[in-house]
Design a protein around this motif. Structure first.
Motif, PDB file in Angstrom:
ATOM      1  N   PRO A   1     -22.228   3.499   7.399  1.00  0.00           N
ATOM      2  CA  PRO A   1     -22.517   2.629   8.551  1.00  0.00           C
ATOM      3  C   PRO A   1     -21.613   1.404   8.649  1.00  0.00           C
ATOM      4  N   PHE A   2     -20.948   1.030   7.557  1.00  0.00           N
ATOM      5  CA  PHE A   2     -20.107  -0.169   7.556  1.00  0.00           C
ATOM      6  C   PHE A   2     -18.701   0.169   8.067  1.00  0.00           C
ATOM      7  N   ARG A   3     -18.637   0.741   9.254  1.00  0.00           N
ATOM      8  CA  ARG A   3     -17.354   1.204   9.789  1.00  0.00           C
ATOM      9  C   ARG A   3     -16.353   0.066   9.918  1.00  0.00           C
ATOM     10  N   GLU A   4     -16.833  -1.104  10.314  1.00  0.00           N
ATOM     11  CA  GLU A   4     -15.926  -2.230  10.548  1.00  0.00           C
ATOM     12  C   GLU A   4     -15.660  -3.026   9.271  1.00  0.00           C
ATOM     13  N   MET A   5     -16.037  -2.474   8.128  1.00  0.00           N
ATOM     14  CA  MET A   5     -15.726  -3.038   6.817  1.00  0.00           C
ATOM     15  C   MET A   5     -15.088  -1.952   5.948  1.00  0.00           C
ATOM     16  N   HIS A   6     -14.336  -1.069   6.575  1.00  0.00           N
ATOM     17  CA  HIS A   6     -13.604   0.056   5.981  1.00  0.00           C
ATOM     18  C   HIS A   6     -14.455   1.311   5.820  1.00  0.00           C
ATOM     19  N   GLY A   7     -15.807   1.192   5.837  1.00  0.00           N
ATOM     20  CA  GLY A   7     -16.648   2.377   5.840  1.00  0.00           C
ATOM     21  C   GLY A   7     -16.638   3.163   4.547  1.00  0.00           C
ATOM     22  N   GLU A   8     -16.951   4.468   4.671  1.00  0.00           N
ATOM     23  CA  GLU A   8     -17.103   5.309   3.484  1.00  0.00           C
ATOM     24  C   GLU A   8     -15.750   5.598   2.832  1.00  0.00           C
ATOM     25  N   PRO A   9     -15.761   6.064   1.577  1.00  0.00           N
ATOM     26  CA  PRO A   9     -14.503   6.377   0.883  1.00  0.00           C
ATOM     27  C   PRO A   9     -13.663   7.391   1.654  1.00  0.00           C
ATOM     28  N   ILE A  10     -12.357   7.217   1.613  1.00  0.00           N
ATOM     29  CA  ILE A  10     -11.459   8.181   2.260  1.00  0.00           C
ATOM     30  C   ILE A  10     -10.987   9.245   1.273  1.00  0.00           C
ATOM     31  N   ALA A  11     -11.239   9.050  -0.025  1.00  0.00           N
ATOM     32  CA  ALA A  11     -10.858  10.031  -1.045  1.00  0.00           C
ATOM     33  C   ALA A  11     -11.646   9.724  -2.313  1.00  0.00           C
ATOM     34  N   TRP A  12     -11.827  10.735  -3.148  1.00  0.00           N
ATOM     35  CA  TRP A  12     -12.507  10.522  -4.429  1.00  0.00           C
ATOM     36  C   TRP A  12     -12.044  11.594  -5.411  1.00  0.00           C
ATOM     37  N   GLY A  13     -12.203  11.276  -6.678  1.00  0.00           N
ATOM     38  CA  GLY A  13     -11.773  12.198  -7.728  1.00  0.00           C
ATOM     39  C   GLY A  13     -10.277  12.118  -7.974  1.00  0.00           C
ATOM     40  N   TRP A  14      -9.838  12.783  -9.033  1.00  0.00           N
ATOM     41  CA  TRP A  14      -8.432  12.743  -9.405  1.00  0.00           C
ATOM     42  C   TRP A  14      -7.562  13.366  -8.326  1.00  0.00           C
ATOM     43  N   GLU A  15      -8.043  14.447  -7.712  1.00  0.00           N
ATOM     44  CA  GLU A  15      -7.267  15.084  -6.649  1.00  0.00           C
ATOM     45  C   GLU A  15      -7.136  14.166  -5.442  1.00  0.00           C
ATOM     46  N   GLY A  16      -8.214  13.429  -5.147  1.00  0.00           N
ATOM     47  CA  GLY A  16      -8.158  12.477  -4.039  1.00  0.00           C
ATOM     48  C   GLY A  16      -7.133  11.393  -4.281  1.00  0.00           C
ATOM     49  N   ALA A  17      -7.098  10.876  -5.509  1.00  0.00           N
ATOM     50  CA  ALA A  17      -6.102   9.861  -5.847  1.00  0.00           C
ATOM     51  C   ALA A  17      -4.691  10.420  -5.716  1.00  0.00           C
ATOM     52  N   LYS A  18      -4.509  11.661  -6.129  1.00  0.00           N
ATOM     53  CA  LYS A  18      -3.190  12.289  -6.047  1.00  0.00           C
ATOM     54  C   LYS A  18      -2.742  12.429  -4.602  1.00  0.00           C
ATOM     55  N   ARG A  19      -3.675  12.811  -3.702  1.00  0.00           N
ATOM     56  CA  ARG A  19      -3.324  12.957  -2.285  1.00  0.00           C
ATOM     57  C   ARG A  19      -2.897  11.633  -1.673  1.00  0.00           C
ATOM     58  N   LEU A  20      -3.411  10.528  -2.199  1.00  0.00           N
ATOM     59  CA  LEU A  20      -3.053   9.203  -1.695  1.00  0.00           C
ATOM     60  C   LEU A  20      -1.773   8.664  -2.328  1.00  0.00           C
ATOM     61  N   GLY A  21      -1.216   9.407  -3.274  1.00  0.00           N
ATOM     62  CA  GLY A  21       0.009   8.964  -3.928  1.00  0.00           C
ATOM     63  C   GLY A  21      -0.233   8.001  -5.081  1.00  0.00           C
ATOM     64  N   ILE A  22      -1.472   7.937  -5.573  1.00  0.00           N
ATOM     65  CA  ILE A  22      -1.792   7.057  -6.704  1.00  0.00           C
ATOM     66  C   ILE A  22      -1.585   7.849  -7.989  1.00  0.00           C
ATOM     67  N   GLU A  23      -0.659   7.421  -8.803  1.00  0.00           N
ATOM     68  CA  GLU A  23      -0.284   8.183  -9.992  1.00  0.00           C
ATOM     69  C   GLU A  23      -1.115   7.819 -11.209  1.00  0.00           C
ATOM     70  N   ASP A  24      -1.551   6.566 -11.315  1.00  0.00           N
ATOM     71  CA  ASP A  24      -2.257   6.118 -12.518  1.00  0.00           C
ATOM     72  C   ASP A  24      -3.305   5.095 -12.121  1.00  0.00           C
ATOM     73  N   VAL A  25      -4.585   5.494 -12.112  1.00  0.00           N
ATOM     74  CA  VAL A  25      -5.645   4.576 -11.681  1.00  0.00           C
ATOM     75  C   VAL A  25      -5.872   3.455 -12.686  1.00  0.00           C
ATOM     76  N   SER A  26      -5.312   3.581 -13.868  1.00  0.00           N
ATOM     77  CA  SER A  26      -5.467   2.509 -14.856  1.00  0.00           C
ATOM     78  C   SER A  26      -4.490   1.362 -14.613  1.00  0.00           C
ATOM     79  N   LYS A  27      -3.598   1.534 -13.628  1.00  0.00           N
ATOM     80  CA  LYS A  27      -2.608   0.496 -13.324  1.00  0.00           C
ATOM     81  C   LYS A  27      -2.679   0.124 -11.843  1.00  0.00           C
ATOM     82  N   PRO A  28      -3.704  -0.650 -11.461  1.00  0.00           N
ATOM     83  CA  PRO A  28      -3.848  -1.015 -10.047  1.00  0.00           C
ATOM     84  C   PRO A  28      -2.758  -1.968  -9.579  1.00  0.00           C
TER      85      PRO A  28
END
Length: 274
Positions: free
Chosen positions: A197-224
Motif C-alpha cells: 500500500p505504500f506506493r508513494e514510499m517505494h512500495g513492495e520489494p522489486i526483487a528478493w533472494g540471491w537471484e533477485g540481487a543478481k538480476r539487479l546487478g548487485i554482486e555482493d550484498v555484504s558490500k553496500p
C-alpha cells in the motif's frame, strides 16, 4: 539602558515528527531517522538550481516507484513552504530540519554530514521531497517484522543497480538504487503485503533472494553502496548541472507531520475509493 538580549522563544513540539525536526535544527539529533516518529511519513530531499526543476519533476513523474514525488517548493527559493501543503501542520525549514546533509557539485560529493544548509541555500534553489521506504517500517514492526537496521540502530544497506530509469531532460543514464532488508524466505509474502500500500514510499520489494540481487546487478550484498535513488539520479546527471545540488545524507530523512492514516485517507479520496 540594558544591553541584554532577549531569551530565544522556546518552541514546544506538537508531535513526534515536529520534535525530531526541532532536534535536528539544534543539532541535538544527528543520526539516521529509521525507527523515529513511527506512523509519520518520512521523505528524501533533493534541492536543485531552478533551471533543472522541470526536468527533475518530469523524471519523477516518469519513474513513480524509485522517485515518488511528494512535494516541491511552493516557490523558487522557498525553504519553509511546499506544495501540496498538507504534509506539514507545524513550521518547518528544509535547510535545518534534517539531521545531516550532503553537498554535490559537478556530480561529485564536495561536503558531507553537515548539519544545516543555511550557507549553501540560494534564492534560486527548488526543493523536492521524495517518498522514503522508512515510512513503512512502522507497519513492518507492528506486524512483528522489524527491519534489522532498526533493531541494531544502524543505517539501512543501499545498493546501486543496473536497472535503468526512464530519462527526462538532463537526467539521463540514471539507474535504480535500492535499500535491502533481510528476511526469512517464508516471510517475503507478508512483507510484500504490508509494504504494497505504500506506493508513494517505494512500495513492495522489486526483487528478493540471491537471484533477485543478481538480476539487479548487485554482486555482493555484504558490500553496500552508500547512496539512495535520488542521489543516484544526481550522479547520473551531475556533470550537466551547474551549481550546487543539496541533499539529505543517506538514511537521514525529513520527517513529515502527516501520518500514515491521513496519507492513505487522502489517497483513497483522490482515487475515488472513499
Amino acid at each position: 539602558m540594558s544591553t541584554q538580549l532577549p531569551h530565544p522563544t522556546l518552541v514546544a513540539p506538537a508531535n513526534p515528527a515536529h520534535a525530531l525536526r526541532l532536534a535536528a535544527r539544534t543539532a541535538t539529533h544527528t543520526s539516521p531517522t529509521a525507527g523515529y516518529a513511527p506512523g509519520h511519513i518520512q521523505a528524501n530531499l533533493l534541492v536543485l538550481p531552478s533551471a533543472y526543476a522541470n526536468d527533475f519533476r518530469l523524471l519523477c513523474l516518469r519513474n513513480p516507484v524509485p522517485c515518488p514525488l511528494l512535494a516541491i517548493s511552493a516557490s523558487t527559493g522557498s525553504a519553509t513552504s511546499v506544495t501540496p501543503n498538507h504534509l506539514f501542520s507545524t513550521p518547518f525549514d528544509i535547510r535545518t530540519d534534517i539531521p545531516r546533509y550532503n553537498i554535490y557539485n559537478a556530480g561529485k560529493l564536495v561536503e558531507s554530514s553537515i548539519t544545516d544548509l543555511k550557507s549553501h541555500w540560494t534564492n534560486d534553489h527548488v526543493a523536492f521531497l521524495i517518498g522514503c521506504s522508512f515510512s513503512f517500517e512502522g507497519a513492518l514492526e507492528a506486524a512483528g517484522l522489524p527491519p534489522r537496521h532498526v533493531v541494531k540502530k544502524c543505517n539501512v544497506s543501499m545498493y546501486k543497480t543496473t536497472l535503468p530509469l526512464c530519462p527526462a531532460g538532463v537526467f539521463t543514464d540514471g539507474t535504480f538504487v535500492v535499500s535491502m532488508r533481510p528476511y526469512k524466505k517464508e516471510d517475503v509474502e507478508r512483507v510484500r503485503d504490508i509494504t504494497r500500500p505504500f506506493r508513494e514510499m517505494h512500495g513492495e520489494p522489486i526483487a528478493w533472494g540471491w537471484e533477485g540481487a543478481k538480476r539487479l546487478g548487485i554482486e555482493d550484498v555484504s558490500k553496500p553502496d552508500f547512496g539512495d535513488a535520488v542521489e543516484a539520479v544526481v550522479m547520473a546527471a551531475g556533470d550537466k548541472i551547474k551549481g550546487n545540488v543539496l541533499a539529505h545524507e543517506p538514511g537521514h530523512m525529513m520527517i513529515l507531520d502527516v501520518r500514515e492514516e491521513e496519507w492513505f485517507g487522502r489517497t483513497a479520496k483522490r482515487e475515488g475509493r472513499l
